[in-house]
Enzyme design. Structure first.
Site, short mmCIF file in Angstrom:
data_model
loop_
_atom_site.label_atom_id
_atom_site.label_comp_id
_atom_site.label_asym_id
_atom_site.label_seq_id
_atom_site.Cartn_x
_atom_site.Cartn_y
_atom_site.Cartn_z
N SER A 257 18.39 -5.66 -9.46
CA SER A 257 17.34 -6.53 -9.83
C SER A 257 17.01 -6.27 -11.19
CB SER A 257 16.46 -5.74 -8.93
OG SER A 257 16.30 -4.43 -8.72
N LYS B 251 11.39 -12.76 -2.12
CA LYS B 251 11.67 -13.42 -3.41
C LYS B 251 12.06 -15.01 -3.25
CE LYS B 251 12.49 -8.68 -4.41
NZ LYS B 251 13.08 -7.56 -4.11
N HIS C 181 17.62 -10.25 -3.95
CA HIS C 181 17.47 -11.19 -4.77
C HIS C 181 18.53 -12.51 -5.09
CE1 HIS C 181 14.57 -9.27 -7.70
NE2 HIS C 181 15.01 -7.88 -7.09
C1 LIG Z 1 12.89 -6.30 -3.85
C2 LIG Z 1 13.86 -5.47 -3.31
C3 LIG Z 1 13.69 -4.87 -1.99
C4 LIG Z 1 12.17 -4.76 -1.30
O1 LIG Z 1 12.02 -6.16 -0.93
P1 LIG Z 1 10.56 -6.45 -0.02
O2 LIG Z 1 10.77 -7.29 0.88
O3 LIG Z 1 9.51 -7.12 -1.34
O4 LIG Z 1 10.07 -5.01 0.49
C5 LIG Z 1 14.73 -4.47 -1.36
N1 LIG Z 1 16.04 -4.33 -1.81
C6 LIG Z 1 16.06 -4.89 -3.19
C7 LIG Z 1 17.60 -5.03 -3.62
C8 LIG Z 1 15.18 -5.60 -3.73
O5 LIG Z 1 15.35 -6.04 -4.99
#
Ligand SMILES: *Cc1c(COP(=O)(O)O)cnc(C)c1O
Length: 409
Positions: free
Chosen positions: A198, A262, A226
């Site tokens: 990320s 996302k 992502h």
């Molecule tokens: C953003 C992210 C999460 C958390 O996602 P949410 O659905 O917003 O809780 C989990 N794992 C990774 C790799 C992320 O980038």
């Protein structure tokens, strides 16, 4: 006893006279501020296309993970509104009790079909999916092998599991192999990795991860938060991207975690895999069992978003193309974009104050590109994180590159 009770009381009066037990927070906060690590909480208003109104001004937003521009898409909004009217806002209970609706059921089936797995399970967020799934897979007497740059939710899932944790250097497959070869007296073993990191925007080497999982008979959990909707020919993620190179990737990945927050434009998380795995998770993942079900409106929004991923492949192709061009231009001007090969393009600055200075300079030029500092990135690797979305135009990217050029001087 009575005397001791009185004495305790007296001690408290003397030493904590007029002191709030939370006073330590002021000192710790001052320390963060001095180190350039204190964060403020910006207030974002309307967000449309690549632009966001933030703290009263309109800026081009490079800080969003709404990669496909679906968060405000009228079709996604309408699907959510309709489900909201039909099912209410909240579900009122855990999915195991009475929180699971026909929309949840439809979405779980759709996810399984979308990813080509036997089954899928919804979680309130993908943070919850990771913190629930990992302790449900391994515990005392087991071992976890984790990439050093995994997301915080994976790290916390590992901590909650009480399994022995082995961290390997970011994407270093030789290091992972060595760790796996050294310890084979565990009951179960689990390899965990983000697929698209990320902050760095680079990909995990899934072909090698799958090979190692196979050779050492380890489970493999990958987090596509992502990547879903963006990577792979059909937007299924990095697993799809690498399965083209080696189809064994599909078989060796035991658990795929993903987020709706996302590219899919809403909120919530899920995991998918074999039917037996999903059944186990519904019984044993504590964040599934003991948390209120995903709101039906968001499940309906996710169903629509998955359809749009299928129907409008131009969105993801455009985003990856634009990101590739941005990387090329930044590199040509001497910026360090790290190992990025995705829609996430870091500009590595290094020192946190300098990073924030450039971020602030961009802000003054109408561009929102947040500085990312420790603990989100390792010490000395502070960076500007740029996320390209379907809402960005060539003109916006020109403006970004131009502004960065000015700030360099
Ligand atoms: C953003 C992210 C999460 C958390 O996602 P949410 O659905 O917003 O809780 C989990 N794992 C990774 C790799 C992320 O980038």
């Amino acid at each position: 006893m009575r005397i001791w009770g009185l004495r305790d009381h007296w001690v408290r009066i003397c030493y904590y006279w007029n002191m709030d037990p939370l006073d330590w927070i002021d000192e710790e906060t001052a320390r963060l501020e001095a180190a350039g690590l204190l964060r403020s909480l910006p207030v974002g208003l309307r967000s449309a296309g690549g632009v966001v109104e933030i703290d009263g001004g309109s800026v081009v937003n490079f800080a969003s993970n709404d990669y496909l521009g679906l968060a405000a898409d009228p079709r996604v909004v309408a699907a959510a509104a309709e489900a909201c009217r039909e099912f209410g806002v909240g579900r009122g209970a855990s999915p195991l009790v009475s929180g699971r609706s026909t929309v949840h059921d439809a979405l779980e089936q759709r996810l399984a079909e979308f990813f080509g797995t036997e089954a899928a399970l919804l979680f309130p967020t993908s943070f919850a999916a990771n913190t629930g799934a990992i302790p449900a897979l391994v515990g005392e007497g087991d071992a976890i092998y984790a990439d050093a740059k995994n997301h915080a939710s994976i790290i916390d899932g590992c901590r909650l599991s009480h399994a022995e944790k082995h961290v390997y250097q970011h994407v270093d497959m030789a290091a992972l192999e060595k760790l796996l070869a050294e310890g084979d007296n565990y009951r179960r073993r689990l390899i965990v990795s983000d697929t698209l990191f990320s902050m760095d925007g680079d990909l995990a080497p899934l072909v090698q991860l799958a090979e190692l999982a196979e050779r050492f008979n380890a489970m493999l959990l990958v987090d596509e938060a992502h990547a879903v909707g963006v990577f792979g020919e059909r937007g299924r993620g990095v697993v799809e991207h690498f399965a083209k190179e080696d189809p064994r990737v599909l078989e060796r990945v035991s658990v795929r975690v993903g987020s709706f927050g996302k590219a899919l434009g809403s909120a919530g998380g899920f995991l998918c895999g074999k039917r037996a795995l999903v059944k186990w998770m519904a019984n044993r993942a504590r964040t599934y069992v003991f948390s209120t079900a995903h709101p039906a409106a968001l499940s309906a929004a996710a169903l629509m978003a998955l359809d749009l991923v299928d129907r409008e492949p131009g969105r993801r192709r455009g985003v990856l193309q634009m990101a590739a061009e941005l990387r090329e231009r930044l590199q040509a001007e001497g910026w360090n974009t790290g190992r990025s090969e995705s829609q996430i393009v870091p500009v590595v600055i290094g020192e946190p104050h300098q990073t924030m200075r450039i971020s602030q300079g961009l802000r003054e030029r109408g561009i929102w590109a947040p500085g990312i500092r420790p603990p989100s990135v390792p010490e000395g690797e502070s960076l500007l994180r740029l996320g390209i979305t379907a809402g960005h135009t060539e003109e916006m990217v020109d403006r970004l590159v131009g502004a960065l050029g000015e700030l360099r001087r």
